[in-house]
Write an enzyme that holds these catalytic residues in place. Structure first.
Site, mmCIF file in Angstrom:
data_model
loop_
_atom_site.group_PDB
_atom_site.id
_atom_site.type_symbol
_atom_site.label_atom_id
_atom_site.label_comp_id
_atom_site.label_asym_id
_atom_site.label_seq_id
_atom_site.Cartn_x
_atom_site.Cartn_y
_atom_site.Cartn_z
ATOM 1 N N GLU A 175 0.812 -1.229 0.000
ATOM 2 C CA GLU A 175 0.000 0.000 0.000
ATOM 3 C C GLU A 175 0.837 1.267 0.000
ATOM 4 O OE1 GLU A 175 -3.183 -2.647 2.490
ATOM 5 O OE2 GLU A 175 -3.280 -0.463 2.834
ATOM 6 N N ASN A 217 2.157 -4.484 -3.472
ATOM 7 C CA ASN A 217 0.776 -4.882 -3.183
ATOM 8 C C ASN A 217 -0.074 -3.642 -2.915
ATOM 9 O OD1 ASN A 217 -1.036 -7.135 -2.755
ATOM 10 N ND2 ASN A 217 -0.989 -6.691 -0.550
ATOM 11 N N HIS A 253 -10.507 -6.351 -1.918
ATOM 12 C CA HIS A 253 -11.478 -6.435 -0.820
ATOM 13 C C HIS A 253 -12.774 -5.839 -1.374
ATOM 14 C CE1 HIS A 253 -8.572 -7.725 2.149
ATOM 15 N NE2 HIS A 253 -7.748 -6.779 1.749
ATOM 16 N N GLU A 282 -5.819 -10.593 -1.810
ATOM 17 C CA GLU A 282 -6.529 -10.545 -0.524
ATOM 18 C C GLU A 282 -8.047 -10.533 -0.754
ATOM 19 O OE1 GLU A 282 -3.013 -7.666 1.366
ATOM 20 O OE2 GLU A 282 -5.111 -7.366 1.995
ATOM 21 N N ASP A 284 -11.806 -10.898 -0.668
ATOM 22 C CA ASP A 284 -12.971 -11.244 0.132
ATOM 23 C C ASP A 284 -14.115 -10.389 -0.380
ATOM 24 O OD1 ASP A 284 -11.409 -9.763 3.095
ATOM 25 O OD2 ASP A 284 -12.328 -8.763 1.355
HETATM 26 O O1 G3I Z 1 -1.540 -9.684 18.254
HETATM 27 C C1 G3I Z 1 -2.081 -8.575 18.941
HETATM 28 C C2 G3I Z 1 -2.558 -9.030 20.301
HETATM 29 O O2 G3I Z 1 -1.426 -9.413 21.081
HETATM 30 C C3 G3I Z 1 -3.276 -7.879 20.978
HETATM 31 O O3 G3I Z 1 -3.799 -8.341 22.228
HETATM 32 C C4 G3I Z 1 -4.448 -7.450 20.047
HETATM 33 C C5 G3I Z 1 -5.238 -6.307 20.663
HETATM 34 O O4 G3I Z 1 -4.641 -5.100 20.363
HETATM 35 O O5 G3I Z 1 -3.915 -7.007 18.783
HETATM 36 C C6 G3I Z 1 -3.288 -8.075 18.124
HETATM 37 O O6 G3I Z 1 -2.760 -7.616 16.951
HETATM 38 C C7 G3I Z 1 -3.783 -7.354 15.953
HETATM 39 C C8 G3I Z 1 -3.505 -8.278 14.749
HETATM 40 O O7 G3I Z 1 -4.410 -7.938 13.673
HETATM 41 C C9 G3I Z 1 -3.702 -9.730 15.095
HETATM 42 O O8 G3I Z 1 -5.016 -9.977 15.415
HETATM 43 C C10 G3I Z 1 -3.594 -5.905 15.521
HETATM 44 O O9 G3I Z 1 -3.952 -5.045 16.607
HETATM 45 C C11 G3I Z 1 -4.526 -5.618 14.334
HETATM 46 O O10 G3I Z 1 -4.259 -4.310 13.818
HETATM 47 C C12 G3I Z 1 -4.189 -6.627 13.206
HETATM 48 O O11 G3I Z 1 -5.113 -6.376 12.183
HETATM 49 C C13 G3I Z 1 -4.628 -6.861 10.926
HETATM 50 C C14 G3I Z 1 -4.449 -5.644 9.983
HETATM 51 O O12 G3I Z 1 -4.121 -6.124 8.658
HETATM 52 C C15 G3I Z 1 -3.338 -4.706 10.447
HETATM 53 O O13 G3I Z 1 -2.091 -5.356 10.397
HETATM 54 C C16 G3I Z 1 -5.715 -7.793 10.358
HETATM 55 O O14 G3I Z 1 -5.779 -8.978 11.171
HETATM 56 C C17 G3I Z 1 -5.352 -8.192 8.920
HETATM 57 O O15 G3I Z 1 -6.396 -8.956 8.338
HETATM 58 C C18 G3I Z 1 -5.152 -6.914 8.098
HETATM 59 O O16 G3I Z 1 -4.782 -7.295 6.784
HETATM 60 C C19 G3I Z 1 -4.525 -6.220 5.880
HETATM 61 C C20 G3I Z 1 -3.356 -6.626 5.008
HETATM 62 O O17 G3I Z 1 -2.236 -6.903 5.807
HETATM 63 C C21 G3I Z 1 -3.051 -5.543 4.004
HETATM 64 N N1 G3I Z 1 -4.250 -5.147 3.255
HETATM 65 C C22 G3I Z 1 -5.450 -4.824 4.020
HETATM 66 C C23 G3I Z 1 -5.751 -5.959 5.004
HETATM 67 C C24 G3I Z 1 -6.992 -5.610 5.824
HETATM 68 O O18 G3I Z 1 -6.760 -4.485 6.631
#
Ligand code: G3I
Length: 363
Positions: A175, A217, A253, A282, A284
Site C-alpha cells: 500500500e 501490493n 477487498h 486478498e 474477500d
Molecule cells: O496480536 C495482537 C494481540 O497481542 C493484541 O492483544 C491485540 C489487541 O490489540 O492485537 C493483536 O494484533 C492485531 C492483529 O491484527 C492480530 O489480530 C492488531 O492489533 C490488528 O491491527 C491486526 O489487524 C490486521 C491488519 O491487517 C493490520 O495489520 C488484520 O488482522 C489483517 O487482516 C489486516 O490485513 C490487511 C493486510 O495486511 C493488508 N491489506 C489490508 C488488510 C486488511 O486491513
C-alpha cells in the site's frame, strides 16, 4: 503431532540466519502423489486439486493461532495450495524491538505449509500507514536516513534470510499509494528516505533472496480508476529505475454485487503489458445489501476469478476462508459473511462458483 527442529533457507543470497526453528503442528494426512491431478469430473476433485489441475496458485491468508483447530486445518489443505501469513511476518509481529525477533508464529505456519506441500507468500516487509500498527514505534522514531536505511536493510535481510527457500514470493512494499488517492502515501519511509524508498526496498530484498519473486501490493485499485492508473504509472517508474520488481498484487477487498470486472481486467492487462506478473492477493466479498446475498456474493467471486484467469494472471489468494475468522468483522461490523465457508466451515454458494471457475480453467 510432530516436533521439528531445522534451519530453513541458507541457499544463495546473503548472511546465514542463526535463529533455529522449533514448531509443533499436527499434520493433516495428504494424498502423497505430486503429479498434477486431472479433474475430468470436477465433482471428484477437491478445490485444491482443481486449482492444481488448472495450474493456478489458489491461496488463503492463514493465522497461526487457528492451526490448532482440526476443521481449520482440514478445510485449508483440501481447498488451497498456497498460504499467506495474515500478520505473523509483519514488522511489528516478527521484530517488535531492536534486538527482539519473534519467528515462532510464522515458523509454525511455515512448518505446517511444508508438511502439507503448500506454497508460502510472505506479507509484508514494509508497510506504514496511519492507524495501522504494522511498523513498530522504535522504527518510526528513527529520523536519520543512514540509520533507517541500515535498520531496514538488517530487517529485510534477517527475515528473508530466515525464510529463504520456504517463502517463494514476498510483498516487499504494501500500500505505497494513498488509501483513496493517487499520490504516494506520505509514510515514514518516504519522509526519511525520499520517493526513491520503494525502489531501494526492492533492491535490498532482491539481494537478500535473489530466488524470491518480489511484489508491490495495493488496495482499492479495483474500485478507483484514477488510483489504478497511478499504480500502473508507479510500476512503470520502478521498472524504469531498474527496481527488481516481479509482480503486482491487487488486494480485491470487494462488496458483493459491485465489482467492475471490465476495469479490473484492463488494470491487469496494463500491468501485464509492463512485463510484471499480476496476482489477486486478498480477495474477500462482504455482503452489505443484496437481493439474493449469497448468489450475488457467489457471482462477485466468479467475476473476480474470471478477471484474473481470463488474462495471464494465475494466482488468487483469499483473505481468509471461513466467516468465523475475518478482519471484516472488526472493520466493517459483524454479519458481512465475506468468505466462501460459513462459521461452521460449511461451503457457501461462493465456493461452488469458485470451483466452477477453476474447473473451467483446468479444461
Ligand atoms: O496480536 C495482537 C494481540 O497481542 C493484541 O492483544 C491485540 C489487541 O490489540 O492485537 C493483536 O494484533 C492485531 C492483529 O491484527 C492480530 O489480530 C492488531 O492489533 C490488528 O491491527 C491486526 O489487524 C490486521 C491488519 O491487517 C493490520 O495489520 C488484520 O488482522 C489483517 O487482516 C489486516 O490485513 C490487511 C493486510 O495486511 C493488508 N491489506 C489490508 C488488510 C486488511 O486491513
Amino acid at each position: 503431532m510432530l516436533l521439528a527442529t531445522s534451519a530453513i533457507g541458507c541457499s544463495g543470497g546473503e548472511q546465514a540466519d542463526d535463529h533455529p526453528v522449533t514448531t509443533t503442528v499436527a499434520a493433516v494426512t495428504q494424498p502423497t502423489s505430486t503429479t498434477v491431478p486431472r479433474c475430468d469430473d470436477a465433482s471428484t476433485c477437491t478445490t485444491r486439486q482443481l486449482a492444481d489441475a488448472a495450474g493456478v496458485t489458489f491461496g488463503t491468508a492463514v493465522a497461526a493461532s487457528h492451526l490448532d483447530e482440526a476443521d481449520y486445518r482440514t478445510t485449508l489443505v483440501t481447498t488451497f495450495n498456497s498460504v499467506t501469513p495474515e500478520n505473523e511476518l509483519k514488522w511489528a509481529s516478527i521484530h517488535p524491538a531492536p534486538d527482539t525477533w519473534d519467528f515462532g508464529p510464522a515458523d509454525t505456519i511455515i512448518e505446517f505449509a511444508k508438511q502439507n506441500r503448500l506454497q508460502v507468500k510472505g506479507h509484508n516487509l514494509i508497510w506504514d500507514q496511519e492507524s495501522i500498527d504494522s511498523t513498530p514505534d522504535w522504527v518510526l522514531a528513527i529520523d536519520d536516513p543512514t540509520e533507517l536505511r541500515a535498520t531496514v536493510t538488517d530487517h529485510i535481510r534477517t527475515v528473508m534470510g530466515h525464510y529463504r527457500g520456504a517463502v517463494d514470493r514476498w510483498d516487499v512494499v504494501n500500500e505505497p499509494l494513498q488509501t483513496l488517492g493517487n499520490e504516494l502515501y506520505d509514510n515514514h519511509f518516504r519522509q526519511v528516505l525520499g520517493d526513491g524508498y520503494i525502489a531501494e526496498m526492492f533492491t535490498i530484498a532482491h539481494k537478500a533472496d535473489p530466488a524470491a519473486r518480489l511484489f508491490l501490493n495495493e488496495a482499492n485499485v479495483e474500485l478507483l480508476p484514477a488510483k489504478a492508473a497511478a499504480l500502473v504509472a508507479l510500476v512503470k517508474a520502478l521498472i524504469d529505475q531498474g527496481a527488481p520488481i516481479d509482480g503486482v498484487g491487487i488486494q480485491a477487498h470487494l462488496v458483493a454485487g459491485t465489482v467492475d470486472s471490465a476495469a479490473v481486467r484492463s488494470l491487469i492487462d496494463d500491468l501485464e503489458g509492463l512485463g510484471v506478473e499480476v496476482a489477486i492477493t486478498e480477495l474477500d466479498v462482504r455482503i452489505i445489501t443484496a437481493a439474493d446475498p449469497l448468489a450475488t456474493q457467489a457471482d462477485t467471486y466468479s467475476q473476480a476469478l474470471s478477471a484474473c484467469l481470463d488474462e495471464s494472471c494465475r494466482e488468487v489468494t483469499l483473505w481468509g476462508f471461513t466467516d468465523r475468522y475475518t478482519w471484516i468483522d472488526n472493520t466493517f461490523g459483524l454479519g458481512r459473511a465475506p468468505l466462501p465457508f460459513d462459521r461452521d466451515y460449511q461451503p457457501k454458494p461462493a465456493l461452488a462458483a469458485i470451483r466452477e471457475r477453476l474447473a473451467a480453467a483446468a479444461k
